[in-house]
Design an enzyme around this catalytic site. Structure first.
Site, PDB file in Angstrom:
ATOM      1  N   ALA A  73     -95.849 -63.806 -35.329  1.00 25.58           N
ATOM      2  CA  ALA A  73     -94.514 -63.845 -35.139  1.00 25.58           C
ATOM      3  C   ALA A  73     -93.592 -63.529 -36.839  1.00 25.58           C
ATOM      4  CB  ALA A  73     -94.054 -65.532 -35.009  1.00 25.58           C
ATOM      5  N   ASP A  74     -92.423 -63.207 -36.399  1.00 28.14           N
ATOM      6  CA  ASP A  74     -91.669 -63.138 -37.473  1.00 28.14           C
ATOM      7  C   ASP A  74     -89.989 -63.474 -37.069  1.00 28.14           C
ATOM      8  OD1 ASP A  74     -91.598 -61.520 -40.295  1.00 28.14           O
ATOM      9  OD2 ASP A  74     -89.467 -61.030 -39.429  1.00 28.14           O
ATOM     10  N   THR A  75     -89.429 -64.152 -38.051  1.00 27.65           N
ATOM     11  CA  THR A  75     -88.096 -64.644 -38.060  1.00 27.65           C
ATOM     12  C   THR A  75     -87.235 -64.273 -38.950  1.00 27.65           C
ATOM     13  OG1 THR A  75     -88.932 -66.942 -36.964  1.00 27.65           O
ATOM     14  CG2 THR A  75     -86.593 -66.796 -37.950  1.00 27.65           C
ATOM     15  N   GLY A  82     -89.198 -62.529 -33.269  1.00 21.36           N
ATOM     16  CA  GLY A  82     -89.978 -61.710 -32.317  1.00 21.36           C
ATOM     17  C   GLY A  82     -91.435 -62.398 -32.419  1.00 21.36           C
TER      18      GLY A  82
END
Length: 193
Positions: A70-72, A107
């Site tokens: 995940a990436d924010t 994502g």
């Protein structure tokens, strides 16, 4: 919930807490990749690319079948805000977010080693900050809380009083859109029934 060897490709305690709150069993294998955006890369493409890159990188490091990356980011007036570099950068970010709606975009990717493919999604949540006083910003920065958070704030922590309202997933703002992640894990067979 039952699982088939889920690996979280993140050292984020917030992401671990969210998965634990859903009763999901998993192991943590952080994966470091270059997180710089490509020139002209759209924010959604950026977080999806990083999420999948992290999931695939973790698959190179560990046993397991399903790898969750995940990436924010925080998106404000076209600027992609990741984690602040220092106190001055955190202050700049919080000043820019003050009194202005912005988006949190996460994502996530679930790489299935057996099928050699990934499910990749991005979730957007609109966040409305109140107008912040300089003193509030400086006091918050002094806590040290902003430095490992996209956009320099944590909605679940010391910045909760800064948020007037959100439109969309609260857990997305924390760092992992739990409803969508659990649904995706279930669809690909990572959680059993």
């Amino acid at each position: 919930m039952k699982n088939s060897s889920i690996v979280l490709a993140s050292a984020s305690p917030r992401r671990s807490e969210l998965l634990e709150s859903a009763g999901i069993q998993f192991r943590v294998v952080p994966a470091d990749i270059n997180e710089e955006p490509f020139p002209g890369e759209e924010p959604v493409d950026h977080v999806q690319r990083l999420a999948e890159g992290k999931a695939r990188a973790a698959a190179e490091l560990a046993e397991g079948r399903f790898f969750l990356g995940a990436d924010t980011i925080v998106l404000c007036d076209g600027e992609i805000m990741g984690k602040p570099k220092d106190a001055a950068d955190a202050k700049r970010m919080l000043n820019k977010l003050s009194g202005v709606p912005h988006e949190v975009v996460t994502g996530f990717a679930i790489y299935d080693r057996e099928r050699k493919g990934a499910v990749v999604e991005a979730i957007r949540t609109k966040v409305f900050f109140k107008k912040l006083r300089d003193e509030e910003i400086l006091d918050y920065i002094a806590t040290g809380c902003p430095f490992d958070k996209a956009g320099a704030y944590a909605i679940q922590g010391g910045a909760a009083h800064m948020v007037q309202k959100i439109e969309g997933s609260y857990t997305n703002v924390v760092g992992l859109p739990l409803c969508e992640v659990v649904d995706a894990l279930r669809v690909i067979g990572a959680l059993g029934n």
